[in-house]
Scaffold this active site. Structure first.
Site, PDB file in Angstrom:
ATOM      1  N   ARG A  18      32.454   1.113  -6.708  1.00  0.00           N
ATOM      2  CA  ARG A  18      31.986   2.503  -6.254  1.00  0.00           C
ATOM      3  C   ARG A  18      31.574   2.626  -4.791  1.00  0.00           C
ATOM      4  O   ARG A  18      31.868   3.870  -4.302  1.00  0.00           O
ATOM      5  CB  ARG A  18      30.943   2.836  -7.212  1.00  0.00           C
ATOM      6  CG  ARG A  18      30.391   4.280  -7.337  1.00  0.00           C
ATOM      7  CD  ARG A  18      29.637   4.284  -8.350  1.00  0.00           C
ATOM      8  NE  ARG A  18      28.918   5.893  -8.547  1.00  0.00           N
ATOM      9  CZ  ARG A  18      29.336   6.903  -8.966  1.00  0.00           C
ATOM     10  NH1 ARG A  18      30.341   6.893  -9.671  1.00  0.00           N
ATOM     11  NH2 ARG A  18      28.770   8.078  -9.069  1.00  0.00           N
ATOM     12  N   TYR A  19      31.083   1.679  -4.201  1.00  0.00           N
ATOM     13  CA  TYR A  19      30.294   1.896  -2.864  1.00  0.00           C
ATOM     14  C   TYR A  19      30.783   1.110  -1.828  1.00  0.00           C
ATOM     15  O   TYR A  19      30.980   1.791  -0.721  1.00  0.00           O
ATOM     16  CB  TYR A  19      28.761   1.185  -3.150  1.00  0.00           C
ATOM     17  CG  TYR A  19      28.068   2.275  -4.323  1.00  0.00           C
ATOM     18  CD1 TYR A  19      28.176   3.867  -4.315  1.00  0.00           C
ATOM     19  CD2 TYR A  19      27.574   1.586  -5.538  1.00  0.00           C
ATOM     20  CE1 TYR A  19      27.444   4.694  -5.197  1.00  0.00           C
ATOM     21  CE2 TYR A  19      26.728   2.363  -6.508  1.00  0.00           C
ATOM     22  CZ  TYR A  19      26.732   3.801  -6.189  1.00  0.00           C
ATOM     23  OH  TYR A  19      26.082   4.627  -7.250  1.00  0.00           O
ATOM     24  N   HIS A  84      36.431 -27.962 -11.840  1.00  0.00           N
ATOM     25  CA  HIS A  84      36.106 -28.231 -10.550  1.00  0.00           C
ATOM     26  C   HIS A  84      36.894 -27.239  -9.490  1.00  0.00           C
ATOM     27  O   HIS A  84      38.094 -27.552  -9.466  1.00  0.00           O
ATOM     28  CB  HIS A  84      36.168 -29.561 -10.383  1.00  0.00           C
ATOM     29  CG  HIS A  84      35.173 -30.090  -9.106  1.00  0.00           C
ATOM     30  ND1 HIS A  84      35.577 -29.471  -7.586  1.00  0.00           N
ATOM     31  CD2 HIS A  84      34.195 -30.935  -8.575  1.00  0.00           C
ATOM     32  CE1 HIS A  84      34.614 -30.282  -6.706  1.00  0.00           C
ATOM     33  NE2 HIS A  84      34.154 -31.116  -7.545  1.00  0.00           N
ATOM     34  N   ASP A  85      36.272 -26.374  -8.984  1.00  0.00           N
ATOM     35  CA  ASP A  85      36.943 -25.260  -8.109  1.00  0.00           C
ATOM     36  C   ASP A  85      37.414 -25.872  -7.016  1.00  0.00           C
ATOM     37  O   ASP A  85      38.507 -25.489  -6.790  1.00  0.00           O
ATOM     38  CB  ASP A  85      36.009 -24.097  -7.880  1.00  0.00           C
ATOM     39  CG  ASP A  85      34.916 -24.627  -7.434  1.00  0.00           C
ATOM     40  OD1 ASP A  85      34.481 -25.837  -7.137  1.00  0.00           O
ATOM     41  OD2 ASP A  85      33.846 -23.602  -6.712  1.00  0.00           O
ATOM     42  N   THR A 109      33.853 -33.800   1.348  1.00  0.00           N
ATOM     43  CA  THR A 109      33.072 -33.258   0.066  1.00  0.00           C
ATOM     44  C   THR A 109      33.240 -31.787  -0.200  1.00  0.00           C
ATOM     45  O   THR A 109      33.572 -31.129   0.665  1.00  0.00           O
ATOM     46  CB  THR A 109      31.732 -33.781   0.087  1.00  0.00           C
ATOM     47  OG1 THR A 109      31.007 -33.615  -1.300  1.00  0.00           O
ATOM     48  CG2 THR A 109      30.824 -33.044   0.939  1.00  0.00           C
ATOM     49  N   SER A 110      32.957 -31.584  -1.099  1.00  0.00           N
ATOM     50  CA  SER A 110      33.173 -30.097  -1.691  1.00  0.00           C
ATOM     51  C   SER A 110      32.335 -29.259  -0.832  1.00  0.00           C
ATOM     52  O   SER A 110      32.816 -28.158  -0.314  1.00  0.00           O
ATOM     53  CB  SER A 110      32.633 -29.850  -3.311  1.00  0.00           C
ATOM     54  OG  SER A 110      33.481 -30.609  -4.200  1.00  0.00           O
ATOM     55  N   HIS A 157      -1.807  10.438   4.004  1.00  0.00           N
ATOM     56  CA  HIS A 157      -2.039  10.717   2.551  1.00  0.00           C
ATOM     57  C   HIS A 157      -1.216  11.792   1.980  1.00  0.00           C
ATOM     58  O   HIS A 157      -1.608  12.410   0.772  1.00  0.00           O
ATOM     59  CB  HIS A 157      -3.491  10.830   2.387  1.00  0.00           C
ATOM     60  CG  HIS A 157      -4.462   9.894   2.943  1.00  0.00           C
ATOM     61  ND1 HIS A 157      -4.861   8.915   2.693  1.00  0.00           N
ATOM     62  CD2 HIS A 157      -5.106  10.158   4.289  1.00  0.00           C
ATOM     63  CE1 HIS A 157      -5.540   8.226   3.417  1.00  0.00           C
ATOM     64  NE2 HIS A 157      -5.702   9.170   4.541  1.00  0.00           N
ATOM     65  N   SER A 287      23.105  20.167  -9.447  1.00  0.00           N
ATOM     66  CA  SER A 287      22.501  19.951 -11.033  1.00  0.00           C
ATOM     67  C   SER A 287      23.618  20.717 -11.875  1.00  0.00           C
ATOM     68  O   SER A 287      24.000  21.704 -11.488  1.00  0.00           O
ATOM     69  CB  SER A 287      21.184  20.527 -11.096  1.00  0.00           C
ATOM     70  OG  SER A 287      20.876  20.854 -12.374  1.00  0.00           O
ATOM     71  N   ARG A 301      20.239   7.979  -3.334  1.00  0.00           N
ATOM     72  CA  ARG A 301      21.257   6.437  -3.434  1.00  0.00           C
ATOM     73  C   ARG A 301      20.663   5.491  -2.622  1.00  0.00           C
ATOM     74  O   ARG A 301      20.555   4.220  -3.090  1.00  0.00           O
ATOM     75  CB  ARG A 301      22.769   6.927  -3.233  1.00  0.00           C
ATOM     76  CG  ARG A 301      23.637   5.631  -3.097  1.00  0.00           C
ATOM     77  CD  ARG A 301      24.864   5.871  -2.739  1.00  0.00           C
ATOM     78  NE  ARG A 301      25.570   7.155  -3.365  1.00  0.00           N
ATOM     79  CZ  ARG A 301      26.810   7.351  -2.820  1.00  0.00           C
ATOM     80  NH1 ARG A 301      27.205   7.196  -1.761  1.00  0.00           N
ATOM     81  NH2 ARG A 301      27.465   8.376  -3.438  1.00  0.00           N
ATOM     82  N   SER A 332      24.284 -23.029  -7.158  1.00  0.00           N
ATOM     83  CA  SER A 332      25.580 -22.423  -6.935  1.00  0.00           C
ATOM     84  C   SER A 332      25.753 -21.165  -7.635  1.00  0.00           C
ATOM     85  O   SER A 332      26.215 -20.242  -6.818  1.00  0.00           O
ATOM     86  CB  SER A 332      26.747 -23.565  -7.481  1.00  0.00           C
ATOM     87  OG  SER A 332      27.952 -23.015  -7.427  1.00  0.00           O
TER      88      SER A 332
END
Length: 482
Positions: A18-19, A84-85, A109-110, A157, A287, A301, A332
């Site tokens: 959406r954004y 294991h990705d 290593t990973s 205030h 509205s 938003r 992870s």
């Protein structure tokens, strides 16, 4: 009812669907992530070859030719089997690079691909955000300059207070945004590469590959770091880079979220007073039930998403605090969510805020009417001083003004009438000596102090210089799709 197989039958994060901008959505995409893994394997192989490992030009060329053509279906199937990705993608890359298969991920290593890719994404994410923040600051600086001397009621205030100017108020917003700019730039520039460190950060596997040659291991780290576009790598790591780096990055974004929430809340409050409005499209509906409404939906938003951005700060704080010894894997899954969402959310609120600041509408007549309602009360001290200069007694005058002010306040609060203090002063013979001065004493521009001068100096000394590095990217306009 069970859903079907199309994209509308699954949850989609609105941050992307959406954004978010295309460039930020791509920055944290699977394609960017896994093609970066392949480039990192390529960088490692190139450097290892230069430093004497038996890697051929043909192997390097094969890897170069397959950095982008990722078989995501194969990788998913491999991960389903291997759980294991990284190894799933090693196998997928090796499948299309059979000659290079033996040397892909050699000594690594990973976290060599995982953490280094995260650092690249963080760096590139900041590079997307910084020009957007610069454009917001530029638009708001132009606004502040245009309205530097337009008097408006100040509020403390959320009660009417001494006058300021519309431009000076915008400078309060700008000052916070300028702090955010410096924070984001510092967080970006402080990023270092994890580099080539091995399983627990000792570089033991690479020292073995290079038969104990410490200089070659250090040169390997330096070369790969340079290929990845970083000036420095961490000298010490565990298996991962310190998760305090994530705290540093996301805290700058959370701080930006707080700034944007404050700015957009101010705009919403001023919209209620009908003094300032955000842009409103010709066919926009405020509205479904009340056709006259012009709701500040863009500012709303921004506030909504800014709260999410601030809340995400808790994730890296908790993650860093519970990393055991050289690392634990409970970072992870959390980081897969918190890092991209922070940057995606920051991207959205900056794009929306740019759209707002490019089209802010000011209603000087409404502002003037509000000043007229309150200014007589604020001018009482000036009236007393003028009477003293004309020979009156300060205490006598103070009592006269006090009584008339209370009467006028009763008309406003109890009868719903206009502030008639000035009319009461004019009717009282006591104030005859200064009647010809009253208009000058009630000129709003005499109540704004040095606000216009403060705006001019602030913009020239602190804001405009901050934008110099981004001059080439200032002309981009934001058209919101929703």
């Amino acid at each position: 009812m069970e859903g079907g197989e199309d994209e509308f039958s699954k949850y989609r994060s609105p941050l992307v669907s959406r954004y978010a901008s295309k460039e930020m959505a791509f920055n944290f995409s699977d394609r960017k992530k896994f093609s970066t893994w392949r480039r990192l394997w390529l960088f490692l192989a190139r450097a290892e070859k230069v430093l004497g490992l038996p890697i051929t030009d043909a192997q390097i060329q094969e890897m170069e030719s397959h950095t982008e053509d990722i078989d995501f279906a194969m990788a998913a199937e491999e991960e389903r089997k291997l759980r294991h990705d990284v190894m799933a993608h090693v196998h997928t890359f090796a499948h299309c690079c059979p000659a290079a298969a033996p040397i892909i991920h050699l000594g690594a290593t990973s976290c060599y691909v995982g953490d280094n890719t995260d650092l690249i994404m963080l760096r590139d994410g900041f590079d997307i955000l910084l020009p957007k923040l610069a454009r917001v600051i530029d638009r708001l600086a132009n606004f502040a300059e245009n309205y530097a001397d337009l008097p408006t009621l100040g509020f403390t205030h959320y009660q009417p207070a001494q006058l300021t100017t519309v431009g000076k108020r915008a400078c309060l917003w700008l000052q916070d945004l300028a702090m955010d700019m410096r924070n984001l730039q510092r967080a970006r520039d402080d990023l270092r590469f994890r580099g080539v460190k091995g399983t627990t950060g000792t570089q033991a596997s690479f020292l073995q590959l290079f038969q104990g040659d410490h200089e070659k291991v250090e040169e390997l780290d330096r070369m790969v770091t340079e290929m990845a576009g970083f000036k420095k790598a961490f000298l010490v790591t565990g298996q991962t880079y310190s998760r305090k780096v994530d705290i540093d990055c996301l805290s700058s974004l959370a701080s930006l979220g707080a700034t944007v929430h404050k700015i957009c809340t101010d705009i919403r409050l001023l919209a209620n007073l009908k003094e300032i409005e955000e842009p409103f499209e010709k066919e926009q509906i405020g509205s479904s039930a009340m056709p006259y409404k012009r709701n500040p939906m863009r500012a709303e938003r921004c506030c909504s998403l800014a709260r999410h951005l601030v809340a995400l700060m808790a994730d890296p704080l908790q993650t860093a605090s519970v990393q055991w010894l050289e690392r634990t894997l409970d970072d992870s899954a959390n980081r897969r969510i918190s890092l991209p969402e922070s940057f995606l959310t920051a991207d959205i609120i900056l794009s929306t805020l740019q759209n707002i600041t490019e089209g802010l509408v000011v209603y000087p007549k409404v502002i003037e009417r509000h000043i007229r309602h309150e200014l007589p009360f604020m001018a009482t001290e000036n009236i007393i001083m003028a009477m003293v200069k004309a020979g009156g007694n300060r205490q006598d005058c103070h009592e006269k003004i006090r009584v008339l002010s209370q009467e006028a306040a009763a008309v406003v609060k109890q009868e719903g009438g206009d502030n008639d203090l000035l009319a009461r002063v004019k009717r009282d013979p006591y104030f005859a000596p200064i009647l010809d001065q009253l208009d000058a004493l009630l000129d709003p521009k005499t109540f704004i102090g040095r606000a216009p001068q403060q705006v001019a100096r602030f913009l020239s000394e602190e804001v405009r210089p901050l934008l110099e590095p981004f001059k080439a990217k200032m002309d981009v306009k934001i058209e919101l799709e929703l």
